[in-house]
Design a protein around this motif. Structure first.
Motif, short mmCIF file in Angstrom:
data_model
loop_
_atom_site.label_atom_id
_atom_site.label_comp_id
_atom_site.label_asym_id
_atom_site.label_seq_id
_atom_site.Cartn_x
_atom_site.Cartn_y
_atom_site.Cartn_z
N THR A 216 0.83 -1.21 0.00
CA THR A 216 0.00 0.00 0.00
C THR A 216 0.86 1.25 0.00
N ASP A 217 1.89 1.28 0.83
CA ASP A 217 2.77 2.45 0.88
C ASP A 217 3.51 2.65 -0.43
N VAL A 218 3.98 1.55 -1.02
CA VAL A 218 4.72 1.65 -2.28
C VAL A 218 3.81 2.18 -3.38
N LEU A 219 2.59 1.65 -3.48
CA LEU A 219 1.69 2.08 -4.55
C LEU A 219 1.25 3.53 -4.39
N ARG A 220 1.04 3.96 -3.14
CA ARG A 220 0.67 5.37 -2.93
C ARG A 220 1.83 6.29 -3.31
N PHE A 221 3.03 5.90 -2.94
CA PHE A 221 4.20 6.69 -3.36
C PHE A 221 4.33 6.66 -4.89
N TYR A 222 4.18 5.50 -5.46
CA TYR A 222 4.35 5.32 -6.91
C TYR A 222 3.36 6.18 -7.68
N ARG A 223 2.14 6.29 -7.18
CA ARG A 223 1.12 7.12 -7.83
C ARG A 223 1.61 8.55 -8.01
N ASP A 224 2.22 9.11 -6.98
CA ASP A 224 2.74 10.47 -7.07
C ASP A 224 4.04 10.53 -7.87
N PHE A 225 4.86 9.51 -7.71
CA PHE A 225 6.15 9.45 -8.39
C PHE A 225 5.99 9.46 -9.90
N VAL A 226 5.10 8.63 -10.42
CA VAL A 226 4.97 8.55 -11.88
C VAL A 226 4.20 9.73 -12.44
N SER A 227 3.41 10.40 -11.62
CA SER A 227 2.67 11.56 -12.12
C SER A 227 3.61 12.68 -12.52
N GLU A 228 4.82 12.69 -11.96
CA GLU A 228 5.82 13.70 -12.27
C GLU A 228 7.01 13.13 -13.03
N ALA A 229 6.92 11.87 -13.45
CA ALA A 229 8.06 11.22 -14.11
C ALA A 229 8.27 11.78 -15.52
N PRO A 230 9.51 11.91 -15.94
CA PRO A 230 9.76 12.33 -17.33
C PRO A 230 9.34 11.24 -18.30
N ASP A 231 9.11 11.63 -19.54
CA ASP A 231 8.71 10.66 -20.56
C ASP A 231 9.73 9.54 -20.71
N GLU A 232 11.00 9.85 -20.47
CA GLU A 232 12.05 8.85 -20.66
C GLU A 232 11.95 7.69 -19.69
N LEU A 233 11.22 7.86 -18.58
CA LEU A 233 11.17 6.82 -17.56
C LEU A 233 9.97 5.90 -17.77
N GLY A 234 10.25 4.67 -18.14
CA GLY A 234 9.22 3.64 -18.24
C GLY A 234 9.25 2.77 -17.00
N THR A 235 8.09 2.47 -16.44
CA THR A 235 8.03 1.64 -15.23
C THR A 235 6.94 0.59 -15.34
N VAL A 236 7.21 -0.55 -14.71
CA VAL A 236 6.24 -1.64 -14.62
C VAL A 236 6.24 -2.14 -13.18
N ILE A 237 5.06 -2.24 -12.59
CA ILE A 237 4.89 -2.82 -11.26
C ILE A 237 4.72 -4.33 -11.41
N ARG A 238 5.36 -5.09 -10.54
CA ARG A 238 5.15 -6.55 -10.49
C ARG A 238 4.83 -6.94 -9.06
N LEU A 239 3.70 -7.62 -8.89
CA LEU A 239 3.25 -8.06 -7.57
C LEU A 239 3.15 -9.58 -7.56
N GLY A 240 3.88 -10.22 -6.67
CA GLY A 240 3.87 -11.68 -6.59
C GLY A 240 4.93 -12.15 -5.63
N THR A 241 5.90 -12.88 -6.13
CA THR A 241 7.04 -13.29 -5.31
C THR A 241 8.34 -12.87 -5.98
N VAL A 242 9.41 -12.85 -5.21
CA VAL A 242 10.72 -12.53 -5.77
C VAL A 242 11.17 -13.71 -6.62
N PRO A 243 11.44 -13.51 -7.91
CA PRO A 243 11.83 -14.63 -8.76
C PRO A 243 13.23 -15.14 -8.38
#
Length: 455
Positions: A216-243
């Motif tokens: 929950t904390d990560v996603l709330r931070f991420y919401r604000d983080f990507v709203s100001e991210a430059p176009d050059e920054l591509g991000t993908v969230i992965r939720l599950g287990t550490v591979p």
């Protein structure tokens, strides 16, 4: 059995390579075509299409064979197999590449990165170029350079009549529009021509993992983080287990976790600044963000989704990450039975959102995130695991029902019906696609796909 004008390899059920030739990425798909026509070039594809039409055979078309629904193979019909057509020709001066229809994204990245160039491709390098592109084509570079379809300059297409045409802004522009998002409904694309962009060869890229309890904390931070991210920054969230990758400490393998994978398409020093705040969030389990060769990063996830495992997907687009959406994700993401199951969420926007809605058949220009809920289990775990992971994915999607905003057509599975295909396009684009379908494939010969019926 012979096909007039065909110089490739014909594979029937009594051939030693039959089981290998009919296997696709999703090991849960087990279909038995009457004939597999492994093509050597465009002329072979045209001959195979004419043969199929003359003999009233079901047609399946294989590029990379990576679609989760297994549309690359059919029962008791003909598989038109482009997997031997993987050549990539780069024009570094013109910054373009011609790519055959059976190529994988790893093939493209390998050749283009030799010149410090790239175009938007998938996040797994054994994904096929054709399927990903024809459905839209999302990837880490899309916010800076657009979707794969936004970089498509032209396509060589074998039509349902077995004719060979070129589709571009100037030639068959209606077909060119439809190919850019409408899937394999309109013909077999044997060659793609893409625009290339300076990328790498080193980029700031990699994932950061946090414990599942921090979701929950990560996603709330991420919401604000990507709203100001430059176009050059591509991000993908992965939720599950550490591979269980060799670059990750063994004591973290299979631990429930949320990851944010990043790839910055600009200079490494700019990328370091762009991800600084993310890396300072909380107490990560492991931080793998570092300067990396672009092509190597593109293949870093390959071993987490190998050929032959069993996959079942449900998907939706999201207009935003509200607190309610975050709560649903946190409640459902870690309740799968298999440690291999996961959910992935792609941040859209940037250049993707600035392309006019009518410019291509891809309809998700205005969504914030595209989400895929992926049930995964091993072949010897079919039965209970299959039922459990399928049910988990369906429950997760149902919980997101109030927040759904369309769907990405490439993420639809075999049990997603016509209503979900319409959902992927919306009524207006779907009607326009149906008109193009009626012109180029009035008999719906190419229907073993996320089908758009002639209209």
């Amino acid at each position: 059995m012979e096909i007039d004008g065909f110089r490739g390899q014909l594979i029937t059920a009594d051939h030693a390579d039959y089981d290998t030739a009919r296997a696709v990425w999703n090991g849960a798909v087990d279909r038995r075509p009457r004939l597999i026509a492994r093509c050597g070039g465009t002329a072979d594809v045209a001959a195979a299409v004419r043969f199929a039409r003359d003999h009233d055979l079901e047609i399946a078309v294989r590029g990379g064979g990576h679609n989760v629904a297994g549309t690359a193979v059919c029962d008791d019909g003909i598989g038109i197999d482009l997997s031997g057509m993987r050549a990539v020709w780069v024009d570094p001066a013109g910054r373009t590449a011609r790519v055959q229809g059976g190529a994988l994204w790893g093939d493209v990245d390998h050749e283009t990165q030799a010149h410090g160039l790239a175009t938007t491709g998938g996040i797994v390098s054994h994904t096929g170029v054709a399927g990903l592109t024809l459905g839209g084509g999302i990837g880490f570079l899309m916010r800076r350079h657009g979707l794969a379809v936004d970089n498509l300059l032209a396509a060589e297409v074998v039509t349902a009549e077995g004719s060979i045409v070129r589709a571009s802004a100037d030639e068959h522009p209606d077909l060119f529009w439809a190919l850019r998002g409408g899937g394999g409904n309109f013909g077999v694309v044997t060659t793609f021509q893409f625009t290339l962009h300076p990328v790498g060869p080193s980029v700031m890229a990699g994932p950061v993992f946090w414990a599942a309890d921090d979701t929950t904390d990560v996603l709330r931070f991420y919401r604000d983080f990507v709203s100001e991210a430059p176009d050059e920054l591509g991000t993908v969230i992965r939720l599950g287990t550490v591979p269980p990758l060799t670059v990750i400490p063994e004591d973290l393998h299979w631990r429930p976790a949320i990851a944010v994978a990043c790839c910055h398409a600009g200079a490494v020093e700019d990328g370091e600044r762009a991800v600084r705040a993310l890396r300072r969030l909380g107490t990560p389990l492991v931080d793998l963000l570092a300067p990396s060769p672009y092509a190597a990063f593109q293949g870093a996830l390959n071993d987490t989704v190998p050929h032959g495992w069993h996959y079942y997907w449900k998907a939706t687009n999201l207009a935003g990450l509200t607190d309610d959406v975050i709560a649903v994700i946190a409640d459902h993401a870690y309740t799968a039975g298999s440690p291999r199951s996961y959910a992935a969420m792609f941040h859209m926007g940037g250049v993707v959102a600035r392309v006019p809605h009518e410019a291509t058949a891809y309809a998700g220009r205005d969504v914030a995130h595209t989400m895929s809920i992926d049930g995964v289990w091993l072949p010897d775990e079919s039965g209970e695991h299959a039922a459990a992971e399928t049910a988990w994915a369906r429950r997760f999607l149902q919980a997101l029902q109030p927040h759904r905003a369309g769907v990405y057509v490439n993420f639809l599975d075999s049990d997603d019906d016509t209503s979900r295909v319409r959902e992927a396009y919306g009524d207006h684009i779907y009607r326009r696609l149906a008109e193009v379908k009626a012109k180029y494939d009035p008999d719906n010969a190419f229907h073993h796909n996320k089908n758009i019926r002639p209209g």
